[in-house]
Design a protein around this motif. Structure first.
Motif, PDB file in Angstrom:
ATOM      1  N   ILE A 129       8.189   1.352  -3.083  1.00 49.83           N
ATOM      2  CA  ILE A 129       6.994   0.602  -2.696  1.00 49.83           C
ATOM      3  C   ILE A 129       6.105   0.429  -3.919  1.00 49.83           C
ATOM      4  O   ILE A 129       5.883   1.379  -4.684  1.00 49.83           O
ATOM      5  N   TYR A 130       5.608  -0.795  -4.104  1.00 47.81           N
ATOM      6  CA  TYR A 130       4.693  -1.075  -5.217  1.00 47.81           C
ATOM      7  C   TYR A 130       3.302  -1.290  -4.627  1.00 47.81           C
ATOM      8  O   TYR A 130       3.039  -2.286  -3.962  1.00 47.81           O
ATOM      9  N   LEU A 131       2.422  -0.308  -4.862  1.00 43.60           N
ATOM     10  CA  LEU A 131       1.050  -0.363  -4.346  1.00 43.60           C
ATOM     11  C   LEU A 131       0.130  -0.998  -5.375  1.00 43.60           C
ATOM     12  O   LEU A 131       0.172  -0.637  -6.558  1.00 43.60           O
ATOM     13  N   THR A 132      -0.716  -1.913  -4.938  1.00 46.01           N
ATOM     14  CA  THR A 132      -1.672  -2.499  -5.863  1.00 46.01           C
ATOM     15  C   THR A 132      -2.966  -2.833  -5.123  1.00 46.01           C
ATOM     16  O   THR A 132      -3.056  -2.711  -3.892  1.00 46.01           O
ATOM     17  N   ALA A 133      -3.979  -3.241  -5.875  1.00 41.12           N
ATOM     18  CA  ALA A 133      -5.270  -3.683  -5.333  1.00 41.12           C
ATOM     19  C   ALA A 133      -6.000  -4.365  -6.480  1.00 41.12           C
ATOM     20  O   ALA A 133      -5.649  -4.186  -7.650  1.00 41.12           O
ATOM     21  N   SER A 134      -7.019  -5.136  -6.165  1.00 45.92           N
ATOM     22  CA  SER A 134      -7.771  -5.819  -7.220  1.00 45.92           C
ATOM     23  C   SER A 134      -8.456  -4.796  -8.121  1.00 45.92           C
ATOM     24  O   SER A 134      -8.746  -3.676  -7.695  1.00 45.92           O
ATOM     25  N   SER A 135      -8.724  -5.174  -9.366  1.00 49.37           N
ATOM     26  CA  SER A 135      -9.370  -4.254 -10.305  1.00 49.37           C
ATOM     27  C   SER A 135     -10.755  -3.851  -9.805  1.00 49.37           C
ATOM     28  O   SER A 135     -11.187  -2.704 -10.002  1.00 49.37           O
ATOM     29  N   LYS A 136     -11.460  -4.750  -9.145  1.00 45.42           N
ATOM     30  CA  LYS A 136     -12.803  -4.444  -8.632  1.00 45.42           C
ATOM     31  C   LYS A 136     -12.738  -3.404  -7.526  1.00 45.42           C
ATOM     32  O   LYS A 136     -13.543  -2.463  -7.492  1.00 45.42           O
ATOM     33  N   VAL A 137     -11.780  -3.555  -6.621  1.00 46.70           N
ATOM     34  CA  VAL A 137     -11.613  -2.584  -5.541  1.00 46.70           C
ATOM     35  C   VAL A 137     -11.218  -1.226  -6.104  1.00 46.70           C
ATOM     36  O   VAL A 137     -11.735  -0.180  -5.695  1.00 46.70           O
ATOM     37  N   ARG A 138     -10.318  -1.221  -7.062  1.00 47.26           N
ATOM     38  CA  ARG A 138      -9.876   0.042  -7.657  1.00 47.26           C
ATOM     39  C   ARG A 138     -11.012   0.730  -8.400  1.00 47.26           C
ATOM     40  O   ARG A 138     -11.146   1.957  -8.361  1.00 47.26           O
ATOM     41  N   ALA A 139     -11.849  -0.059  -9.073  1.00 47.20           N
ATOM     42  CA  ALA A 139     -12.996   0.507  -9.789  1.00 47.20           C
ATOM     43  C   ALA A 139     -13.996   1.127  -8.811  1.00 47.20           C
ATOM     44  O   ALA A 139     -14.545   2.204  -9.060  1.00 47.20           O
ATOM     45  N   LYS A 140     -14.217   0.461  -7.688  1.00 43.41           N
ATOM     46  CA  LYS A 140     -15.151   0.979  -6.682  1.00 43.41           C
ATOM     47  C   LYS A 140     -14.640   2.296  -6.101  1.00 43.41           C
ATOM     48  O   LYS A 140     -15.423   3.241  -5.900  1.00 43.41           O
ATOM     49  N   ARG A 141     -13.361   2.372  -5.865  1.00 49.31           N
ATOM     50  CA  ARG A 141     -12.790   3.615  -5.344  1.00 49.31           C
ATOM     51  C   ARG A 141     -12.977   4.757  -6.333  1.00 49.31           C
ATOM     52  O   ARG A 141     -13.337   5.867  -5.957  1.00 49.31           O
ATOM     53  N   ARG A 142     -12.703   4.475  -7.603  1.00 47.06           N
ATOM     54  CA  ARG A 142     -12.856   5.502  -8.635  1.00 47.06           C
ATOM     55  C   ARG A 142     -14.321   5.885  -8.799  1.00 47.06           C
ATOM     56  O   ARG A 142     -14.649   7.066  -8.966  1.00 47.06           O
ATOM     57  N   TYR A 143     -15.203   4.912  -8.738  1.00 45.75           N
ATOM     58  CA  TYR A 143     -16.648   5.162  -8.842  1.00 45.75           C
ATOM     59  C   TYR A 143     -17.101   6.102  -7.724  1.00 45.75           C
ATOM     60  O   TYR A 143     -17.806   7.088  -7.971  1.00 45.75           O
ATOM     61  N   ASP A 144     -16.698   5.806  -6.492  1.00 46.19           N
ATOM     62  CA  ASP A 144     -17.088   6.634  -5.346  1.00 46.19           C
ATOM     63  C   ASP A 144     -16.558   8.053  -5.495  1.00 46.19           C
ATOM     64  O   ASP A 144     -17.239   9.031  -5.152  1.00 46.19           O
TER      65      ASP A 144
END
Length: 221
Positions: free
Chosen positions: A140-155
């Motif tokens: 499985i190749y999991l991905t998401a937009s860079s903005k969504v990934r940044a928000k997750r890391r920020y939180d």
């Protein structure tokens, strides 16, 4: 059965893989933690990310193992439990920069394959389905937009009380993506037989549910 989960930084690979392993009774192998452990070693010994010669020489003195204690994965570097020391941005960036070197990858790929031979595993990283476990039954190749990934890391960092800036985090993620995709050794890419799953609009429960459907379908073929 081996399950390979690949994808860029911040796509939720580790979080999802841990949940799946717990619910399906598999052993979770966090390959990113292994690379972070080596990166931590390089940082502790004052080795620059761009000094490939010194990094290659240092690999011989690094022993990284994974143990389970009370159901929790512990990362052991040369006999020391460093689980709580490897999730900083500094270590993450060092891991991304040094994982391009053949000496680093060769050492860790060997260990990862040994783990996969011993048990049903769920393994996540950048090149699991393409290099480490090319014969994995489920990819499985999991991905998401860079903005969504940044928000997750920020939180995540805010919850830990660590100072951070979301724009800076997103820039780091985009730069890391570029390094991972363009490196000469085992670049980040979706395996030809991997299923693409974009998690941008899904919460953790939604992603786990989708992945269980994929695993169930693949295991019956």
């Amino acid at each position: 059965m081996n399950i390979a989960i690949d994808g860029p930084a911040g796509a939720g690979k580790s979080t999802i893989a841990k949940r799946l392993a717990a619910e399906l009774g598999y052993v979770y192998v966090d390959t990113g933690a292994m690379y972070r452990a080596m990166a931590y070693y390089f940082l502790q010994n004052g080795i620059a990310a761009e000094d490939e010669e010194k990094i290659g020489a240092a690999c011989g003195g690094v022993d990284v193992t994974i143990r389970y204690q009370d159901g929790e994965q512990r990362v052991i570097l040369n006999g020391e439990d460093i689980t709580g020391k490897i999730r900083t941005e500094e270590v993450g960036n060092m891991a991304s920069a040094t994982s391009v070197y053949p000496a680093v990858r060769t050492k860790l790929v060997e260990l990862q394959r040994q783990l996969a031979k011993k048990a049903d595993v769920i393994m996540d990283g950048r090149d699991i389905g393409t290099v480490v476990l090319p014969d994995a039954e489920v990819k499985i190749y999991l991905t998401a937009s860079s903005k969504v990934r940044a928000k997750r890391r920020y939180d995540e960092l805010v919850a830990k009380g660590e100072p951070c800036d979301m724009d800076t985090i997103e820039r780091d993620i985009i730069e890391r993506d570029e390094r991972d995709k363009t490196r000469k050794v085992s670049p980040l890419r979706q395996a030809d037989d991997a299923i693409l799953l974009d998690t941008s609009a899904l919460d953790i429960d939604g992603v786990v549910s989708k992945m269980k459907e994929i695993i169930s379908a693949r295991s019956q073929t």
